[in-house]
Enzyme design. Structure first.
Site, PDB file in Angstrom:
ATOM      1  N   ASP A 177     -19.106 -31.994-121.722  1.00  0.00           N
ATOM      2  CA  ASP A 177     -19.410 -32.548-120.407  1.00  0.00           C
ATOM      3  C   ASP A 177     -20.374 -31.597-119.696  1.00  0.00           C
ATOM      4  OD1 ASP A 177     -19.309 -34.117-118.141  1.00  0.00           O
ATOM      5  OD2 ASP A 177     -17.187 -33.795-117.729  1.00  0.00           O
ATOM      6  N   GLU A 186     -26.093 -31.569-118.621  1.00  0.00           N
ATOM      7  CA  GLU A 186     -27.445 -32.001-118.223  1.00  0.00           C
ATOM      8  C   GLU A 186     -28.471 -30.856-118.115  1.00  0.00           C
ATOM      9  OE1 GLU A 186     -24.425 -34.763-117.616  1.00  0.00           O
ATOM     10  OE2 GLU A 186     -24.598 -32.878-116.515  1.00  0.00           O
ATOM     11  N   ASP A 194     -19.429 -40.668-114.591  1.00  0.00           N
ATOM     12  CA  ASP A 194     -18.439 -40.738-113.516  1.00  0.00           C
ATOM     13  C   ASP A 194     -18.571 -42.020-112.718  1.00  0.00           C
ATOM     14  OD1 ASP A 194     -17.726 -38.283-114.433  1.00  0.00           O
ATOM     15  OD2 ASP A 194     -18.649 -37.155-112.814  1.00  0.00           O
TER      16      ASP A 194
END
Length: 977
Positions: free
Chosen positions: A538, A541, A614
């Protein structure tokens, strides 16, 4: 969350959970996007606009033995700047166009393709270029129907098929590669006098003069907009290299629909961003970002970026893959109902575009995945149900959750642990206060052949008692600040954090070593884990709470001296790709890894799964999640899903049930929830909701053979696992914009998940074909027509509109089990949905589901066929055939087998697995005899509508009871009527 209080001193951490659009740039707030759009506006305002870029005809250099040539490119506004062009045609007809600055002040970033491509493509040795007066041309394909023209002046690349333009690069003259320059050189260039306005066709006696402006103003504008420094909110980007953006128009003159460029929360058929009828005012943005609670209808960038676009019409499908790793904005317009324009504006990089000639969707997917790789064949268990939340708080909590699933007879394969398992968010390091026995806990889960997935995020807590951080620091493997020397420090869940630079080759073997479950001498490794533990990547980015746009400063430096801005969209892919390799390296021989990633790029599909991030527990997010999963599937990344129930919020029971109805028809099926939400495991639901969800999950498990077979096909051909209408029926214009219903692989299953509150019925579009479609559950037969047909079907809360296309055979396993590995030796049911002409076919693929032994021929691949035994017969002959023996080279991914051994080890292991039931829908008459191997079989027949009838209604149903036929053998069942 626990320990979050210690981070609240960091002002950058969001205090209110809601999308903050002001944290993320719009085009008008990004200097290079403003410049690109302004360039487009200037061109649109001037009918005589002409690109300043041209090819020096004398420089064209044809390769003597390949379909490739190079040439020098000049710019009329910067004649002193050199550019080089390289054009080549691959073996499969894909055209690659590259342009780069030559002998500039520095090298432009040119490595994006090397990270995305599976291997360097083979250039055709059969196709030949020819040089003419006005350009370079090649023709190939059937009857030389595909032509590629590269025009000299202005530079333009055109792909035609049968004389019709398919793809045009720089047709509108928006190509602009901002060359490297210095402030001093720019100031010097301003010293001048009035000069003609170049690039516009003017009368010889009517030169236009730009007073007191540089000669480049007609093209670049009259200001240095964001060239040398740029501010956004409280952040300043120093831009030490000055302007270096790349702009290019890519148009599809005969295609009115475009798809792709995920990830965006929008429709599959991309709405327009410019021109008449524009749905959005901002271009689509590709810039991987942590956008929690994102909007359900927006061009905002999200977590991943795949710069591939397909254009479609009833005549053909074409596409382009733009190998660029920097922030990119894409405007989409529609000059006419049958044509589409696009304008790509990137912050940095070279021009490296692959033109995919099609002409069918299947051709396009093959061409794209031959470049970037097909989706990995996942472990079989990974297609089951995954139960997750932030967070299961202890070992006992995990055991309790598993116990409740078993008590309620709800199938589940995987339990997940979010960040709270780790001590102070030092990933790999267990919080022994709450997880005192991690290995025993994992073994308790694995004892029922289930798995655990544990999160490992990329931010490393900067503390000397964390060996992962100290080793990365001491080895010089961390991302640097803009000075190229100082380790970058940012803030994330771990507090003060550092980030491994996975572009550094020295990080690769080191990262793999961390996942070893056996002691590695003095080298720290994760011995408190197991070889079957999956990994969740997770925040890759990367998400940085105190960084610009919640991410990394663009001037940060990676291995090779590249700035972060050059490779931002690739960064997250390397983290998950290396993790996947690390998971495989835990055992010898390796097992198929399971790694879930939030951030991704072209090529990520080779290594794992993704989810849509999300999302919110709203009906809008449920609906757009379907579209987003379809978009990722056609962009090569099939192992995709949205979190069931939404990450944020507390969905009411109706919404949660409907979301499970969506989830069981997603390639990746996971329920997940935020730490502040109420527990919502399915066993907590009241009746009838709990039983409905249980039945939906059992439906998923019964169909695992369908899903696994679809993944085999995807891993070999690149065809999506879930397929929107235009993919399956490319000539049916009614379906080009459909994105709320889809087909599951090549199975013939058509599903329309219900995503509307209070729905009791749904409208379903049946494709434009004269074919029968059967309701999967009640066997009602619906008739489509050559023009397509909308039908209205019941859709109460317990119902999912699901149909079998006539001509399909669906293999399922109907015995409920607690987890999918326990189904390995369960028998099969075959549903035979006869077509109008009384025929049907289907496939089944099986292997051990966890190793790579299938590449050594250890698998079973069968074809089931239904056909009339005689032309006028009302009966049917059912047979099982060995597809693997017929097509060994097409059977599995990554290897073309020369032969297939039907008695391989796996086939022997499942030889006793049988077909226990055959259901035939639409038989024209009651059978008089049903035999297999000369023996009469037991059967029942319920009269009803025949496949060959014109009317609708409940179809006839023939049930053949336990024919005791091996799933691995050739056999025939003869139904005489």
């Amino acid at each position: 969350m626990r320990a979050l209080s210690s981070l609240l001193i960091v002002a950058a951490i969001p205090a209110v959970l809601a999308v903050k659009t002001h944290d993320f740039k719009t085009c008008s707030q990004a200097g290079f996007c403003r410049r690109g759009r302004a360039l487009s506006a200037r061109a649109a305002e001037n009918p005589s606009w002409k690109s300043p870029y041209s090819i020096d005809a004398s420089s064209v250099d044809l390769s003597p033995d390949q379909a490739a040539f190079t040439a020098a490119v000049r710019s009329s506004i910067y004649p002193e700047v050199k550019f080089g062009l390289d054009v080549r045609i691959h073996d499969d007809g894909v055209v690659r166009v590259r342009m780069d600055e030559v002998d500039g002040l520095r090298q432009r970033y040119n490595e994006a393709a090397s990270w995305a491509l599976l291997e360097e493509p083979k250039v055709s040795q059969k196709i030949q270029w020819s040089v003419g007066k006005n350009g370079v041309r090649a023709a190939y394909g059937p009857k030389n129907g595909v032509e590629v023209d590269v025009s000299f002046e202005p530079l333009q690349v055109t792909l035609r098929r049968d004389g019709k333009e398919q793809v045009v690069l720089n047709g509108r003259g928006l190509l602009h590669m901002e060359h490297f320059r210095t402030k001093e050189s720019v100031e010097k260039s301003k010293e001048g006098v009035e000069v003609p306005e170049e690039g516009l066709d003017t009368d010889e006696n009517a030169q236009v003069v730009l007073r007191a402006l540089p000669r480049t103003a007609w093209f670049e504008g009259d200001s240095e907009d964001g060239w040398w420094e740029e501010s956004f909110n409280s952040f300043t980007d120093p831009k030490p290299r000055g302007p270096e953006s790349l702009s290019v128009d890519i148009d599809f003159p005969n295609h009115g629909h475009v798809y792709g460029i995920p990830q965006h929360a929008t429709r599959l058929d991309l709405p327009l961003t410019t021109g008449e009828g524009a749905h959005y005012s901002d271009p689509y943005r590709l810039y991987n970002a942590d956008v929690f609670e994102y909007l359900a209808d927006s061009t905002m960038s999200l977590y991943g970026s795949i710069p591939v676009m397909y254009a479609h019409s009833a005549d053909s499908t074409v596409g382009i893959f733009n190998a660029v790793g920097s922030e990119t904005w894409i405007d989409v317009g529609r000059p006419s109902p049958k044509s589409t324009s696009s304008h790509w504006i990137s912050e940095t990089g070279i021009l490296d575009i692959f033109i995919l000639p099609g002409p069918t969707p299947a051709d396009i997917f093959g061409q794209y995945t031959r470049l970037t790789g097909t989706p990995a064949l996942p472990a079989h268990w990974a297609l089951g149900y995954h139960q997750c939340r932030w967070n299961y708080i202890s070992s006992d909590d995990v055991r309790s959750v598993q116990k409740r699933f078993d008590e309620e007879d709800i199938p589940v394969d995987v339990f997940w642990l979010d960040i709270e398992y780790s001590e102070d968010h030092k990933y790999f390091i267990w919080d022994k206060r709450h997880f005192p026995d991690p290995v025993d806990m994992i073994h308790d889960v694995e004892a029922i052949q289930r798995k655990m997935v544990v999160i490992v995020d990329p931010h490393l807590k900067r503390t000397d008692d964390y060996p992962v951080y100290t080793q990365a620091r001491d080895r010089g493997l961390l991302v640097k600040k803009g000075d190229g020397k100082t380790d970058y420090e940012g803030w994330c869940w771990s507090g003060s954090s550092a980030w491994v630079d996975f572009f550094h080759p020295g990080s690769w073997d080191w990262w793999k070593s961390l996942f070893k479950v056996q002691p590695q001498g003095d080298q720290w490794s994760w011995v408190e884990s197991t070889v079957d533990t999956g990994i969740w990547n997770d925040m890759n980015e990367p998400s940085i709470f105190n960084g610009p746009e919640i991410s990394m400063p663009r001037e940060n430096i990676h291995h090779g001296g590249w700035e972060h801005r050059d490779l931002h969209n690739i960064n997250g892919m390397l983290f998950s790709n290396l993790t996947s390799q690390a998971v495989m390296a835990r055992t010898d021989p390796p097992k198929r890894p399971f790694v879930l990633t939030r951030s991704f790029y072209a090529g990520s599909q080779r290594f794992g799964a993704m989810w849509t991030g999300d999302n919110l527990g709203t009906w809008e997010h449920m609906a757009v999640g379907v579209k987003m999963v379809l978009a990722n599937n056609i962009a090569g990344f099939s192992f995709a899903g949205s979190d069931v129930g939404g990450f944020f919020g507390n969905p009411e029971p109706e919404m949660l049930v409907r979301w499970y109805g969506v989830g069981v028809f997603s390639p990746f099926l996971r329920a997940h929830a935020h730490i502040d939400t109420k527990r919502r495991e399915p066993y907590l639901l009241d009746e009838p909701y709990k039983s409905i969800v249980r039945d939906m999950l059992r439906l998923r498990y019964s169909m695992l053979p369908v899903w696994y077979t679809a993944f085999r096909e995807a891993s070999v051909t690149g065809l999506p696992v879930v397929r929107p209408h235009f993919v399956v029926f490319p000539g049916d214009e009614n379906g080009f914009s459909l994105d709320d219903q889809f087909f599951v692989g090549g199975s013939g299953l058509l599903v329309k998940p219900v995503t509307r509150k209070g729905a009791t019925e749904e409208s379903v579009y049946l494709p434009a074909e004269d074919q029968v479609y059967y309701d999967y559950f009640n066997h009602n037969a619906y008739r489509s027509t050559s023009k397509g047909k909308n039908i209205t079907v019941p859709a109460e809360l317990h119902q999912i509109p699901l149909f079998i296309r006539g001509g399909s055979i669906i293999p399922t396993r109907e015995r409920p089990r607690r987890s999918s590995p326990l189904m390995k030796h369960d028998p099969f049911t075959l549903r035979v949905a006869l077509s109008n002409d009384g025929s049907a076919r289907g496939e089944l693929y099986l292997d051990d589901g966890e190793t790579f032994s299938h590449r050594d021929g250890e698998f079973v691949w069968r074809e089931f066929v239904a056909e009339k035994p005689a032309k006028k017969s009302k009966g049917v002959r059912l047979s099982s055939r060995n597809l693997a023996a017929q097509k060994p080279a097409e059977a599995v991914d990554q290897v073309a087998l020369a032969t297939y051994d039907s008695s391989n080890g796996f086939a022997k292991d499942v030889a006793e697995v049988r077909v226990e039931k055959v259901v035939v829908l639409g038989l024209a008459a009651k059978p008089s005899s049903i035999t297999a191997g000369g023996k009469e079989l037991q059967w029942t027949f319920t009269p009803g509508v025949a496949a060959s009838d014109k009317k609708e209604g409940t179809a006839s149903v023939l049930i053949i009871k336990d024919p005791k036929l091996s799933i691995t053998s050739d056999w025939e069942i003869l139904v005489q009527a």
